[in-house]
Design an enzyme around this catalytic site. Structure first.
Site, mmCIF file in Angstrom:
data_model
loop_
_atom_site.group_PDB
_atom_site.id
_atom_site.type_symbol
_atom_site.label_atom_id
_atom_site.label_comp_id
_atom_site.label_asym_id
_atom_site.label_seq_id
_atom_site.Cartn_x
_atom_site.Cartn_y
_atom_site.Cartn_z
ATOM 1 N N HIS A 1 63.910 -10.044 -29.866
ATOM 2 C CA HIS A 1 64.009 -9.235 -31.087
ATOM 3 C C HIS A 1 65.492 -8.875 -31.237
ATOM 4 C CE1 HIS A 1 63.514 -5.584 -33.570
ATOM 5 N NE2 HIS A 1 62.294 -5.988 -33.821
ATOM 6 N N ASP B 1 61.881 -5.673 -21.977
ATOM 7 C CA ASP B 1 61.538 -5.077 -23.265
ATOM 8 C C ASP B 1 60.024 -5.178 -23.428
ATOM 9 O OD1 ASP B 1 60.798 -4.752 -25.913
ATOM 10 O OD2 ASP B 1 62.328 -6.077 -26.746
ATOM 11 N N GLN C 1 56.098 -4.973 -27.107
ATOM 12 C CA GLN C 1 54.855 -5.641 -27.500
ATOM 13 C C GLN C 1 53.847 -5.723 -26.359
ATOM 14 O OE1 GLN C 1 54.186 -6.455 -30.570
ATOM 15 N NE2 GLN C 1 56.224 -6.185 -31.438
ATOM 16 N N LYS D 1 53.963 1.553 -31.488
ATOM 17 C CA LYS D 1 53.205 0.300 -31.383
ATOM 18 C C LYS D 1 52.037 0.473 -30.413
ATOM 19 C CE LYS D 1 57.335 -2.581 -31.989
ATOM 20 N NZ LYS D 1 57.310 -3.050 -33.377
ATOM 21 N N CYS E 1 62.617 -9.781 -37.421
ATOM 22 C CA CYS E 1 63.783 -9.324 -36.650
ATOM 23 C C CYS E 1 64.047 -10.257 -35.478
ATOM 24 C CB CYS E 1 63.604 -7.892 -36.151
ATOM 25 S SG CYS E 1 63.416 -6.711 -37.467
#
Lengths: 154, 423
Positions: free
Chosen positions: B137, B214, B217, B240, B378
């Protein structure tokens, strides 16, 4: 339940829009154009290249718009190129103002209103705010191209 | 919930998620959009919130609102207790060793920027290298570019295959004596690929290189155990994960966090201030300057309770099954191509259609009440990799159903109807 206005596809993807999208007019590049501008929207990859040839009286004798992207930009670019021929640059600026006015639902500025012809088919885009920028990208190219040309002429 | 034979309350999840019960917990799902029942398939952008999270925010502002770590009065104590209880919930959720390793931030983006501006500035010098993947991202690219530019360092990129998997041999080749940090996405938002974070971490640690994962998600959709992964930093966003916007988490190993300079200066992050010298506060407060998003943090705690109660492995299995169903249905559509077909993949269906631009797909689906994301997500380098300007993306959450996948397929059929094939 929240009261959300319904949006239907009626109008947005009408025959006129799809026809211009499937059979774009005036999309052949011009040799040695007098006016030329390219606009790109990195958000979605929409791209348009607009070119004009002018005759000795400053009228558009040839116009070309090549576009990549969604149906709305492609239809808008095709209609713009088709309506460009035979007009003067100030007339084109007036046309662009009218299109912006139609999309943004405001007055058409100081210049006289132009006959929008096929462009009226794009009126439905107003109901899809996120798509207005797709319809207007070709017109940004027109405005930038004409302004650059006029600036060069002094 | 149901009362078991022992009389104890046990969640009704059994081998999977009872999706009908779950759906009643999310008020936003029960509305008509453009005359059709809402089908929300934009969960990788942000998820919807269960009533319990909404109630937590209302409760906090109605009864407990006060500043944290500042007052001796009752409300301040209450707010502080809830805020710190939520931190402990986060710690348990990702199995960190200590509460002090949990830093509240605004979201994943701020978490990565924090590490770039503190750890990065401290450890990355001229000619050094930072490794990321080709499926990052923008938030895991740009902070490192800024740092590299400032320091004369270089960003190295692990390439991906056509199916959207990392080329691990290339990663091995990129790792070297100049590598100062590896920063990788756990689950790609644009492709759905789940990367082998543990293996990546092990390989980096072989050279003594720390790793940031990261988890924006991954954290909402699978069990995350930072000690098992072995990563040095892990970042994710509350919004999220069925929690409020404006709150996120940076996990960092305590020894690294202690060695890092502060990120922002201000209140809360200090022990004492004179005009001559300031002594910084202990972890985690050292990195939490200013009044934080207290309500957001407490709401995140409730969101964690909610999904923990359902069970992360139940959620993973349920979404995995839904993804398989969706993959099968979408693959059967002529002229549709799924972008991202990694073997290890989570609930993302990114696709393009021959001759129909994603924006047109998105608009037509919207008229059918179906929310998907269209664009580059993104992740422009991913789009460039596949030489496409954009995709349409349906991303799944625990409240989505097979019927909603069917509605999506029907919406895509409608798109084809409007545009015809091979426009």
């Amino acid at each position: 339940m929240p009261d959300v206005p319904d949006v239907t596809l009626e109008g947005l993807y009408g025959q006129m829009v799809l026809d211009h999208c499937r059979n774009p007019r005036n999309n052949v590049p011009l040799d040695a154009p007098d006016v030329e501008a390219e606009e790109f929207n990195p958000f979605c990859g929409d791209r348009v290249i607009y070119q004009l040839k002018l005759d000795q009286w400053g009228r558009v004798s040839g116009a070309s718009a090549r576009s990549e992207g969604c149906s709305i930009i492609r239809a808008s670019a095709s209609m713009m190129a088709e309506l460009s021929t035979g007009r003067t640059l100030p007339e084109l600026q007036g046309l662009s103002d009218s299109v912006r006015g139609m999309m943004q639902g405001r007055g058409i500025g100081d210049r006289p209103a132009a006959d929008l012809g096929d462009l009226n088919a794009l009126q439905a885009v107003r109901q899809y705010p996120v798509r207005i920028k797709c319809a207007l990208l070709p017109w940004t190219a027109l405005e930038v191209g004409v302004e650059m040309f006029l600036a060069r002429q002094g | 919930m149901t009362t078991g034979s022992s009389g104890a309350i046990t969640p009704v999840v059994g081998p999977g998620v009872d999706v009908e019960t779950v759906r009643t917990d999310f008020p936003v799902l029960h509305q008509m959009v453009n005359g059709k029942p809402l089908v929300y398939l934009d969960n990788a952008s942000t998820s919807q919130k269960p009533q319990a999270v909404i109630d937590t925010l209302v409760q906090y502002y109605t009864m407990d609102n006060s500043n944290v770590h500042r007052g001796v009065h009752t409300l301040s104590q209450r707010a502080t207790d809830h805020y710190e209880e939520a931190r402990a919930k986060v710690r348990r959720f990702i199995n960190a060793e200590a509460d002090e390793e949990i830093i509240y931030v605004r979201g994943t983006t701020e978490g990565i920027n924090l590490v770039a501006q503190t750890f990065g500035r401290q450890n990355v010098g001229e000619g050094d290298e930072i490794i990321v993947t080709a499926m990052e991202h923008h938030s895991n690219i740009v902070p490192w570019q800024i740092l590299c530019q400032e320091r004369g360092a270089h960003l190295k990129v692990i390439p991906i295959t056509d199916s959207g998997e990392l080329v691990m041999e290339e990663y091995e080749r990129l790792l070297g004596p100049r590598t100062k940090l590896v920063s990788i996405v756990h689950q790609s938002n644009a492709l759905g690929t789940v990367n082998p974070a543990k293996q990546i971490t092990d390989m980096a640690h072989g050279l003594g290189v720390p790793v940031l994962v990261d988890g924006a998600q991954s954290a909402p959709h699978m069990t995350v155990d930072v000690q098992d992964l072995g990563c040095d930093f892990f970042v994710f966003s509350g919004h999220k994960l069925y929690g409020p916007t404006g709150i996120g988490v940076l996990y960092g190993r305590a020894d690294l966090l202690n060695a890092m300079p502060p990120y922002q200066g201000g209140g809360e992050m200090i022990k004492s201030v004179t005009f001559e010298k300031t002594i910084y506060n202990d972890l985690p407060h050292k990195f939490e300057a200013g009044t934080p998003d207290i309500a957001g943090a407490i709401g995140l705690g409730t969101a964690i309770d909610y999904i923990s109660n359902l069970g992360m492995s139940n959620i993973y299995n349920y979404e995995r099954e839904l993804l398989e169903y969706g993959t099968q249905r979408l693959s059967a559509i002529e002229g549709l191509q799924i972008i991202g077909t990694a073997r290890e993949k989570a609930g993302v269906l990114s696709f393009v259609m021959e001759g129909i631009h994603p924006h047109d797909i998105g608009t037509i689906l919207d008229t059918e009440g179906i929310a998907v994301r269209t664009g580059h997500h993104c992740a422009q380098p991913v789009m460039d990799r596949y030489e496409i300007p954009a995709t349409a993306r349906a991303s799944l959450a625990l409240y989505n159903t097979r019927e909603e996948i069917d509605a999506l397929v029907k919406g895509i059929d409608r798109t084809i109807e409007v545009f015809g094939r091979g426009l």
